[in-house]
Design an enzyme around this catalytic site. Structure first.
Site, PDB file in Angstrom:
ATOM      1  N   TYR A 170      -0.526  51.905 -39.476  1.00 51.94           N
ATOM      2  CA  TYR A 170      -0.891  51.699 -38.061  1.00 51.94           C
ATOM      3  C   TYR A 170      -0.798  50.213 -37.720  1.00 51.94           C
ATOM      4  O   TYR A 170      -0.181  49.812 -36.721  1.00 51.94           O
ATOM      5  CB  TYR A 170      -2.306  52.216 -37.818  1.00 51.94           C
ATOM      6  CG  TYR A 170      -2.838  52.005 -36.410  1.00 51.94           C
ATOM      7  CD1 TYR A 170      -2.536  52.891 -35.383  1.00 51.94           C
ATOM      8  CD2 TYR A 170      -3.661  50.916 -36.110  1.00 51.94           C
ATOM      9  CE1 TYR A 170      -3.045  52.699 -34.093  1.00 51.94           C
ATOM     10  CE2 TYR A 170      -4.158  50.716 -34.824  1.00 51.94           C
ATOM     11  CZ  TYR A 170      -3.852  51.611 -33.824  1.00 51.94           C
ATOM     12  OH  TYR A 170      -4.344  51.420 -32.555  1.00 51.94           O
ATOM     13  N   SER A 193      -2.747  46.512 -30.235  1.00 58.67           N
ATOM     14  CA  SER A 193      -4.125  46.609 -30.737  1.00 58.67           C
ATOM     15  C   SER A 193      -4.501  45.264 -31.339  1.00 58.67           C
ATOM     16  O   SER A 193      -3.616  44.494 -31.760  1.00 58.67           O
ATOM     17  CB  SER A 193      -4.195  47.681 -31.826  1.00 58.67           C
ATOM     18  OG  SER A 193      -5.421  47.601 -32.535  1.00 58.67           O
TER      19      SER A 193
END
Ligand code: NAD
Length: 262
Positions: free
Chosen positions: A160, A147
């Protein structure tokens, strides 16, 4: 750029970027194993691929945070298609509710998020790389889906973000450890229109006081090319999986519409 006679295992393959990846790989001739928790959507996708694409497909119910399930996923691929050539570690979870700034750190959120986002890819590499080597071709490929959170700050999702940063580092190690037989690269999507994103945009999921929708609106507004489609990421994954990317390993490739260029 054809992928005939290649078998790809895609975790989290039933939805979003994973489903788009399965479609694109199969369109280029690869046989695809759709590995996911969601049997209903996975089975539907397999039917669609079998009807509409060049490659074959098979679903295997898999929780990537469970090593036995991951080992069974690779065995399933070898049984269904005789070989494993490509592993796409795509499954992940994000939760603005469970996650947060580091001062709100909680062990159960850490176990959940790292279990899927980091231990999952580790288990999958552990079991898929020997299977790729068994083909004797010396052309195995790992593509890890991280990401932009691995590249720039994404506040209030600290677990995350840490799992995605670790995935980038892991990918580099694998690239060096297993060259030249295995290539390993990371894609870093920006804002992509998927069920994960839609869930995050619903204030109910993110909590009434959450600023998640505002954050996402801001991120979309700050993306020069605007929000991406899952297929935009899938095409980059397919390129990395192909021999056109034969000289690329250990790379971290933003697929973010220019978000990190700002
Ligand atoms: P999604 O929620 O649409 O799909 C994720 C899939 O993973 C689902 O089918 C889900 O059932 C599956 N899954 C969840 N936990 C699992 C587990 N334990 N074992 C096996 N499968 C599991 O998500 P998406 O948006 O397509 O995201 C795919 C990847 O892209 C993720 O790694 C995510 O972090 C990354 N990503 C997405 C975006 C975005 O904007 N959508 C941005 C950056 C990175």
């Amino acid at each position: 750029m054809r992928l005939d006679d290649r078998t790809a295992v895609v975790t989290g393959g039933a939805s979003g970027i994973g489903a788009a990846t399965c479609r694109v790989l199969a369109a280029r001739g690869a046989d695809v194993v759709v590995a996911d928790l969601d049997e209903g959507r996975g089975a539907e996708l397999v039917d669609e691929i079998e009807r509409e694409r060049d490659g074959a497909a098979s679903f295997v119910e898999t929780d990537v945070s469970d090593e036995d399930a991951v080992a069974a996923m690779i065995e399933h691929a070898e049984t269904a298609f005789d070989r494993v050539d490509v592993l796409v570690n795509n499954a992940a979870v994000a939760s603005r509710e469970a996650d947060g700034p580091i001062t709100d750190f909680a062990d159960d959120a850490y176990e959940f998020l790292t279990g899927v986002n980091l231990r999952g890819p580790m288990y999958a590499c552990k079991h898929a790389i020997p299977a790729m080597r068994d083909t004797g071709d010396g052309t195995g490929v790992v593509v890890n889906n991280a990401s932009i959170a691995a590249l720039v700050a994404e506040p209030e999702m600290d677990i995350y973000t840490a799992t995605k940063g670790a995935l980038v580092s892991l990918t580099r190690s694998i690239a060096v450890e297993y060259a030249p037989e295995i290539r390993a690269n990371t894609v870093c999507p920006g804002v992509v229109e998927t069920p994960m994103l839609e869930a995050a945009m619903e204030s109910g999921d993110a909590g009434e006081d959450s600023d998640a929708p505002d954050t996402l609106e801001r991120m979309i507004a700050e993306t020069p090319l605007g929000m991406a489609d899952p297929a935009d990421v899938a095409h980059v994954v397919a390129f990395l999986a192909s021999s056109d990317a034969a000289a690329i390993t250990g790379a971290t490739i933003p697929v973010d519409g220019g978000y990190t260029a700002r």
